[in-house]
Structures are given as structure tokens and as C-alpha cells.
Design an enzyme around this catalytic site. Structure first.
Site, PDB file in Angstrom:
ATOM      1  N   ASP A  83       0.862  -1.187   0.000  1.00 30.94           N
ATOM      2  CA  ASP A  83       0.000   0.000   0.000  1.00 30.94           C
ATOM      3  C   ASP A  83       0.895   1.233   0.000  1.00 30.94           C
ATOM      4  OD1 ASP A  83      -1.872   1.962   0.330  1.00 30.94           O
ATOM      5  OD2 ASP A  83      -2.633   1.251   2.253  1.00 30.94           O
ATOM      6  N   HIS A  84       1.298   1.677  -1.196  1.00 34.35           N
ATOM      7  CA  HIS A  84       2.257   2.762  -1.348  1.00 34.35           C
ATOM      8  C   HIS A  84       1.669   3.926  -2.129  1.00 34.35           C
ATOM      9  CE1 HIS A  84       6.549   1.142  -0.446  1.00 34.35           C
ATOM     10  NE2 HIS A  84       5.668   0.644   0.406  1.00 34.35           N
ATOM     11  N   GLY A 121       4.583   2.837   9.116  1.00 33.25           N
ATOM     12  CA  GLY A 121       4.722   3.669   7.936  1.00 33.25           C
ATOM     13  C   GLY A 121       6.143   3.908   7.471  1.00 33.25           C
ATOM     14  N   GLU A 122       6.230   4.471   6.265  1.00 33.27           N
ATOM     15  CA  GLU A 122       7.489   4.894   5.675  1.00 33.27           C
ATOM     16  C   GLU A 122       7.351   6.342   5.212  1.00 33.27           C
ATOM     17  OE1 GLU A 122       9.539   1.882   2.976  1.00 33.27           O
ATOM     18  OE2 GLU A 122       7.495   1.111   3.003  1.00 33.27           O
ATOM     19  N   ASN A 169       5.880   7.298   1.688  1.00 32.56           N
ATOM     20  CA  ASN A 169       4.454   7.332   1.407  1.00 32.56           C
ATOM     21  C   ASN A 169       3.695   8.351   2.243  1.00 32.56           C
ATOM     22  OD1 ASN A 169       4.607   4.904  -0.305  1.00 32.56           O
ATOM     23  ND2 ASN A 169       5.167   3.926   1.622  1.00 32.56           N
ATOM     24  N   GLY A 219      11.677  -5.676  16.008  1.00 31.16           N
ATOM     25  CA  GLY A 219      12.566  -5.900  17.143  1.00 31.16           C
ATOM     26  C   GLY A 219      11.792  -6.184  18.414  1.00 31.16           C
TER      27      GLY A 219
END
Length: 328
Positions: A37-38, A106-107, A110, A174
């Protein structure tokens, strides 16, 4: 039993092609399908970024058996969590109970497009926590008013709600993230075949146990093709961004940034980390690390839009046979 999935890569294919691939992947025998989803591809060479949720609606109608999942959606910047709750419920109805909502923090690539800046990871995780709380509340079918540190909801109600609840998978990388999110999620999502992710998850009080009832869903890129050299070139052109790792990739804002960050990644570097060419046994050996680490579900990413039809027609069936035999 290990489940094997097919990745609908919105970064490398247009919307109509993705729907066609989804149908072909179901016919080839995949157990489930995940969709990215970008708003933007990582690299300009990939060349696509259709709206994933529109495509998911079409895929839900073009398929009838495979599970469907976002891999993953950020419910805290481009989308308000109340909107994510609504569209997840709709996809669950369209797919007749086959949908899992995969979520992540998220990133930058985007989320920066809405002009709200890019928060620190701790803030993004706080936002994701509130988003999950809002989605869960709205999926109860109750009228929801919510006041949080990051989000407010005012008298929201999901009018079309499926009888089968939408399960939630959360992407973690992590121990800190696992200990926080495992009690809030139904399933683990990760892109590294690390056994410690599964064992840590299973050690967290209140977390659903991996294997029963929770799934650990992983993903691995491959570049099958009849010519190994050509496959390596394609993988390098389209997927060299993969070398950066999550901590780098989460913060880069544009395809130009990814191009600059990966300008010294060589084709042989990509070939060392991604199985390329016609050797199905080599692909199996690469995927093996996930089920040996305790992952229950593994989605394959076939790199390159031009190769999808041949992969699904010629290689997918024999590869799935080998994967299922090896993972028993």
C-alpha cells in the site's frame, strides 16, 4: 503446515494487471495474497503506485479462495484510522471473510505527501497504538467517540460491518515493538526470517500464540526467470533498494533518495541476497529460513512486472510443490 502466498506489488504493476495476476495466482495454487500500500514506488524504474484499496476491492471479486492481506497499511498519517476501519470492513464483506488487515508504522516515502512531517519512530508507534484501538472499537459495531493524544473520533459508526471480524497483523522488527504490539494484534508481520521474533512474541503475556491461533507472516523477494543473468539485471534495477534495510528505508522520502542511497549497490550484491534465475531449488533454500524460524505464512515477491505471466504460468506450480514438500 506452512502457507505460501503471492505478493501483489503495487510499485511494479498497474491496477488492471494486479487484478489479473491475483486471479492467476489463485489458479496457480497459492494459499493467500498480500498487497503493498504505497503512494510512490521505491525507485522510478518500478514505475507504478495505484491506490491499493481500490485494487483490493477488485481482487476480492476476481478471486474466491485465497486469503487477502495488506502488507502493510499505515493507519496513522495518509489515512485516519476511522477511515481504515471502514474500508477494512468493506473489503472483508467483499471477500466474504478472507481479509486480514496488515498494519505498520509507515514509511516516509508514502506518508510525507500529506505535508505533516515525519515523526520519530517512538511517536509513530504511539500513533499506531491509538489507531489500532480506534479500529478495534469501530469494529465492535458501537458508536465511537475517542479522544487520544494523536487522534480524535467524533460519533463514528461503521454501517456495513462483517459478521466475521477483521483480524489485524502488525509489522514488527525488534523486541521493543513486539512486546508493545503483540498483545494488541492477532498476527505477527515481519520481513526477516528471525526465530527470535517468533519466540519473543510467544513469550509476551496476552499475545496470541504463533501457530495457534496467530500467524507469523513473512515475505521474501525472488526473481525467477529462464536466464539467470537477465534475472539478476532485473532484480538490481527494480529491487536494489532492498539492501538498505528497514531502518534506512523507513526514513527516505523520495525515489530519488532511494536511487542515491543505492547507487553503489552492484548486481552481484543483489544476487547474493535474492535468488535469481531458473533454479527452483535455490529459491526453496532461500525461503526455507522462514519456516525454520517458525513463520507460518510466507509470501513470495516475484520481481519485475514483465515476468509475472511467465512465472505464474510456468514456475509457480512446480515451485509450490517443492516448497510444500520441503516444509512438511
Amino acid at each position: 503446515m506452512t502457507n505460501f502466498g503471492y505478493t501483489l506489488m503495487t510499485e511494479q504493476s498497474g491496477p488492471r494487471e494486479l487484478v489479473r495476476y491475483a486471479s492467476a495466482a489463485e489458479q496457480a495454487g497459492f494459499d493467500f495474497e498480500v498487497m503493498s500500500d504505497h503512494y510512490s514506488p521505491w525507485l522510478t524504474e518500478q514505475g507504478h503506485a495505484p491506490y491499493a484499496w481500490s485494487v483490493l476491492g477488485a481482487v476480492a471479486q476476481a478471486t474466491s479462495r485465497v486469503g487477502l492481506m495488506t502488507y502493510v497499511t499505515c493507519p496513522s498519517m495518509r489515512y485516519h484510522p476511522a477511515v481504515v476501519a471502514q474500508k477494512a470492513a468493506t473489503v472483508q464483506l467483499l471477500s466474504e471473510g478472507r481479509f486480514t488487515l496488515g498494519l505498520g508504522s509507515g514509511e516516509n516515502l508514502n506518508e510525507h505527501v500529506i505535508g505533516a512531517g515525519w515523526p520519530a519512530v517512538e511517536t509513530r508507534q504511539e500513533m499506531l497504538t491509538e489507531a489500532i484501538e480506534i479500529i478495534r472499537q469501530l469494529h465492535t459495531g458501537e458508536l465511537v467517540t475517542y479522544r487520544g493524544q494523536h487522534f480524535d473520533v467524533d460519533s463514528a459508526w461503521i454501517w456495513d460491518l462483517p459478521e466475521q471480524p477483521v483480524e489485524i497483523g502488525v509489522a514488527v522488527a525488534g523486541e521493543r515493538g513486539i512486546r508493545h504490539f503483540a498483545p494488541l494484534a492477532d498476527h505477527l508481520v515481519a520481513v526477516e526470517p528471525r526465530a527470535d521474533l517468533v519466540t519473543t512474541w510467544n513469550s509476551v503475556a496476552g499475545a496470541p500464540t504463533i501457530g495457534e491461533p496467530a500467524r507469523a507472516v513473512g515475505q521474501i523477494p525472488i526473481c525467477w526467470g529462464p536466464d539467470e543473468d537477465a534475472a539478476v539485471r532485473t532484480a538490481h534495477e527494480q529491487f536494489r533498494w532492498f539492501a538498505g534495510g528497514w531502518k534506512v528505508n523507513a526514513d527516505l522520502p523520495t525515489p530519488a533518495g532511494f536511487a542515491g542511497a543505492t547507487q553503489f549497490v552492484r548486481p552481484e550484491d543483489v544476487a547474493d541476497s535474492i535468488p535469481c534465475g531458473p533454479d527452483l531449488d535455490r529459491i526453496v533454500d532461500s525461503v526455507r529460513a522462514f519456516w525454520e524460524a517458525g513463520f507460518t505464512d510466507i509470501a513470495l515477491v516475484q520481481i519485475g512486472d514483465d515476468s509475472q505471466d511467465a512465472f505464474l504460468r510456468e514456475a509457480a506450480g512446480p515451485l509450490l510443490e517443492k516448497l510444500r514438500a520441503a516444509s512438511r
